[in-house]
Design an enzyme around this catalytic site. Sequence first.
Site, mmCIF file in Angstrom:
data_model
loop_
_atom_site.group_PDB
_atom_site.id
_atom_site.type_symbol
_atom_site.label_atom_id
_atom_site.label_comp_id
_atom_site.label_asym_id
_atom_site.label_seq_id
_atom_site.Cartn_x
_atom_site.Cartn_y
_atom_site.Cartn_z
ATOM 1 N N TYR A 23 0.842 -1.207 0.000
ATOM 2 C CA TYR A 23 0.000 0.000 0.000
ATOM 3 C C TYR A 23 0.877 1.258 0.000
ATOM 4 C CZ TYR A 23 -3.734 -3.321 0.712
ATOM 5 O OH TYR A 23 -4.608 -4.372 0.537
ATOM 6 N N ARG A 37 2.154 -1.665 11.172
ATOM 7 C CA ARG A 37 2.516 -2.835 10.358
ATOM 8 C C ARG A 37 3.593 -2.336 9.403
ATOM 9 N NH1 ARG A 37 -0.894 -7.439 7.249
ATOM 10 N NH2 ARG A 37 -1.412 -7.857 9.397
ATOM 11 N N ARG A 97 -6.787 -15.023 9.286
ATOM 12 C CA ARG A 97 -7.747 -16.008 8.781
ATOM 13 C C ARG A 97 -8.340 -16.895 9.880
ATOM 14 N NH1 ARG A 97 -3.830 -17.909 4.061
ATOM 15 N NH2 ARG A 97 -2.354 -17.148 5.631
ATOM 16 N N CYS A 109 -8.881 -23.257 10.874
ATOM 17 C CA CYS A 109 -8.649 -22.656 9.549
ATOM 18 C C CYS A 109 -7.569 -23.420 8.792
ATOM 19 C CB CYS A 109 -8.205 -21.195 9.726
ATOM 20 S SG CYS A 109 -7.614 -20.414 8.212
ATOM 21 N N CYS A 139 -7.481 -21.851 3.164
ATOM 22 C CA CYS A 139 -7.857 -22.149 1.774
ATOM 23 C C CYS A 139 -8.001 -20.874 0.949
ATOM 24 C CB CYS A 139 -9.158 -22.940 1.750
ATOM 25 S SG CYS A 139 -10.574 -21.982 2.354
ATOM 26 N N CYS A 175 -11.899 -16.820 1.654
ATOM 27 C CA CYS A 175 -12.246 -15.504 2.230
ATOM 28 C C CYS A 175 -11.657 -14.383 1.383
ATOM 29 C CB CYS A 175 -11.761 -15.407 3.680
ATOM 30 S SG CYS A 175 -10.037 -15.884 3.931
#
Length: 396
Positions: free
Chosen positions: A169, A217, A336, A358, A361, A364
């Site tokens: 970003y 982050r 997730r 979870c 996969c 989502c």
Amino acid sequence: MVATVLQEGRIGTLVLKNRIVRAATSETMASAEGLVSDRLVAFYEDLARGGAGLIITGHIYVDRRGQYTPFQTGIHDDACIAGLRRLVDAVHAQGGTIFAELAHAGSQGTVPGVTPVAPSVVANAIFGTEPDELTADDIEQLVMAFRQGARRAIAAGFDGIHLHGGNGYLISQFRSPLTNLRNDAWGGSAENRNRFFIRVYEAVRDEVGDDVPVTARIGMADVDPAGLPVEESVALVRELERRGLDAVEVTYNVMNTYRDNIRPYVGVRFGRALRHLAFGAVGRPYVEEAYYRPFAQAVKAGGASLPVILVGGVRSTAMMDELIGSGDTDFVAMARPFIREPDIARQIVEGRVGPVDCVSCNLCLMHEGRQSLRCWRRTWPDLLRHVRLHYGPGRG
Ligand SMILES: Cc1cc2nc3c(=O)[nH]c(=O)nc-3n(C[C@H](O)[C@H](O)[C@H](O)COP(=O)(O)O)c2cc1C
């Protein structure tokens, strides 16, 4: 035995009830104008009931042209405050602690009809979109947009601010030599490429004061080895710590695909793949848990002493214990697993051990920006709807 994650943790002035963090996960539940919906409030209320020491919201855009997808939550206007306050109040009523993740998507924006902006005209590595180049005035305005976003977050009652400085970003685009080709004060040397992040941090800190936790982050390295090197980011973490940053969450910087960061089928071996009908995992090389651990170790080895939050493929209580027990990280974060089991932290606090449900996969992720966030393999009707939406006529 998960004694380590059950300990209280400290981020700045805040004491958190355990070391489990719900990592930022975009919800696709806001109105077209970015306003909080009843559904989004209920979603966070449920998460707060789930017992995580800290909840970080999905990324919230600070400027209209920094919106990533339709139905993303906004904090670009004072009109957003009332809805955000309802969301925060619902979390607090359940005993939760919540930080707002402030973000600008830069060239990664995918909103139809909007030409995104970026430090330089470099096609986005994931979507191929060609952005408009920011002028020096635009950049100053974006620093202010982050500051205003922080002001609104505090007005809404958030317990802290988490800056999104990773995963391709805008902030990461400024930091990467692959996406920042500027030859003014905002590009070129490491000092210039880091300037936008530092200015945003300083503006936010100035706005919220010393007592409100500000965390980030941070993209530690670009996926492309010719891009941002980890050493540069370790030095930046130290610099931000010197300026009062309260914790760092480590991740990739500029990437070529979301799967670089959101790796499929983490920690799933053959037997588990069959039991969970995760056929995509069969025949693939095994994906190790906690894949950003080397970034966390680099931060610690580089002499920073602020708390580290480790996200990315944390999937079992044994690994959580090992990560915190080894001193490689202070907090473990999951994205997730909380979609599948919003109460996974409470379960662990109450004695659950072993792997989380979870299987990574990534269904989502396939619906981000189109359908609201959920685990599509929890019920058969959802799984069938996924197949229809994703593969059927008129998909997209
Ligand atoms: C559907 C989805 C949405 C995400 N949205 C965000 C986001 O808004 N902000 C962010 O920093 N990371 C976001 N991520 C990345 C996660 O925070 C995390 O870095 C990544 O999924 C790896 O952690 P995990 O293995 O625990 O899922 C998202 C991931 C998924 C799967």
